[in-house]
Each structure stands twice: as C-alpha cells, then as structure tokens.
Design a protein around this motif. Structure first.
Motif, PDB file in Angstrom:
ATOM      1  N   GLU A   6       0.831  -1.194   0.000  1.00 28.69           N
ATOM      2  CA  GLU A   6       0.000   0.000   0.000  1.00 28.69           C
ATOM      3  C   GLU A   6       0.868   1.247   0.000  1.00 28.69           C
ATOM      4  N   SER A   7       0.319   2.305  -0.547  1.00 22.96           N
ATOM      5  CA  SER A   7       1.019   3.589  -0.525  1.00 22.96           C
ATOM      6  C   SER A   7       0.000   4.712  -0.642  1.00 22.96           C
ATOM      7  N   GLY A   9      -0.795   7.124   1.887  1.00 21.59           N
ATOM      8  CA  GLY A   9      -1.322   7.725   3.098  1.00 21.59           C
ATOM      9  C   GLY A   9      -0.517   8.954   3.506  1.00 21.59           C
ATOM     10  N   LEU A  20      -4.928   6.570  -2.364  1.00 25.39           N
ATOM     11  CA  LEU A  20      -4.264   5.360  -1.895  1.00 25.39           C
ATOM     12  C   LEU A  20      -4.138   4.362  -3.038  1.00 25.39           C
ATOM     13  N   CYS A  22      -2.825   0.164  -3.855  1.00 21.10           N
ATOM     14  CA  CYS A  22      -2.475  -1.145  -3.296  1.00 21.10           C
ATOM     15  C   CYS A  22      -2.173  -2.079  -4.460  1.00 21.10           C
ATOM     16  N   TRP A  36     -11.103  -1.615   0.289  1.00 17.07           N
ATOM     17  CA  TRP A  36     -10.409  -0.848   1.307  1.00 17.07           C
ATOM     18  C   TRP A  36     -11.230  -0.854   2.592  1.00 17.07           C
ATOM     19  N   TYR A  79      -7.171   1.287  -6.288  1.00 18.09           N
ATOM     20  CA  TYR A  79      -6.953   2.659  -5.856  1.00 18.09           C
ATOM     21  C   TYR A  79      -8.152   3.160  -5.064  1.00 18.09           C
ATOM     22  N   TYR A  93      -5.762   2.664   7.009  1.00 18.50           N
ATOM     23  CA  TYR A  93      -6.495   2.107   5.883  1.00 18.50           C
ATOM     24  C   TYR A  93      -5.788   0.840   5.391  1.00 18.50           C
ATOM     25  N   THR A 108      -1.956   1.682   5.929  1.00 17.85           N
ATOM     26  CA  THR A 108      -1.323   2.982   5.734  1.00 17.85           C
ATOM     27  C   THR A 108      -2.123   4.025   6.509  1.00 17.85           C
ATOM     28  N   VAL A 110      -3.814   7.402   7.525  1.00 12.84           N
ATOM     29  CA  VAL A 110      -4.384   8.622   6.958  1.00 12.84           C
ATOM     30  C   VAL A 110      -4.824   9.495   8.124  1.00 12.84           C
TER      31      VAL A 110
END
Length: 114
Positions: A6-7, A9, A20, A22, A36, A79, A93, A108, A110
């Motif tokens: 994941e990225s 956040g 976001l 994944c 999500w 996404y 998340y 990640t 948030v």
C-alpha cells in the motif's frame, strides 16, 4: 503467497484529497473483489469501499460521494481516491484482495487534521 503493498497515506487538512494505492504481487491465478477497510483508534475495522472483478462498486454511507474506488486489473492494483476529507476519516487504511483466500495489506495511516 500473495503480497500487497500500500502507498499514498499521510497527513492532510480537512477538505483535502489523498489517493491510496495497493499493488498485489505473487502467486495469483485470478483476483476477485478488491477493497479498502479502515480502523480508527478504539473502533472496529470497517469496510470503506469494494470493487468486484466486474467493476461493480459499493461504499460505506459515510464516504459515498466523496471517495472513489477503481482498479487496474493488468497492474493488479486497486486505488482509493479520497476527496473532501474530514477529521473522522482519520484511520489506518487496509486494502484487501480476494484471491481464493482474503489477503490484507500492512495498512497505511491517513490523518486528517488542521
């Protein structure tokens, strides 16, 4: 073995946006639904948004009209575009991918705060 990364956040002000991502990798024959979830401190993990392999989507009432979930099957990536963020959206998340078994990302953070 399926691995999810994941990225996206971070910290954002109320009213702001985040996206976001994944990405799934590993021994995946086919991917079903992708989704999500989020978990705020002291609360249970809850579904935020989900998208089937056919592209059908469903959202939690609290994010309907603000969040959009999409997927790129070729990239095995899901996404979550989050707009008009509110402080109550603050949570960790997690992405979830159904590929015979359900696999989870590492989460990640948030944070929505001024």
């Amino acid at each position: 073995q399926v691995h999810l990364v994941e990225s996206g956040g971070g910290l954002v002000q109320p009213g702001g946006s985040l996206r976001l991502s994944c990405a799934a990798s590993g021994s995946i024959f086919s991917i079903g639904s992708m989704g999500w979830y989020r978990q705020a401190p002291g609360k249970q993990r809850e579904l935020v948004a989900r998208i089937t392999s056919g592209g059908s989507t469903n959202y939690a009432d609290s994010v309907t009209g603000r969040f959009i979930i999409t997927r790129d099957n070729a990239k095995k990536t899901v996404y979550l575009q989050m707009n008009s963020l509110k402080p109550e959206d603050t949570a960790v998340y997690y992405c979830a991918v159904d590929a015979i078994l359900r696999y989870w990302g590492q989460g990640t953070q948030v944070t929505v705060s001024s």
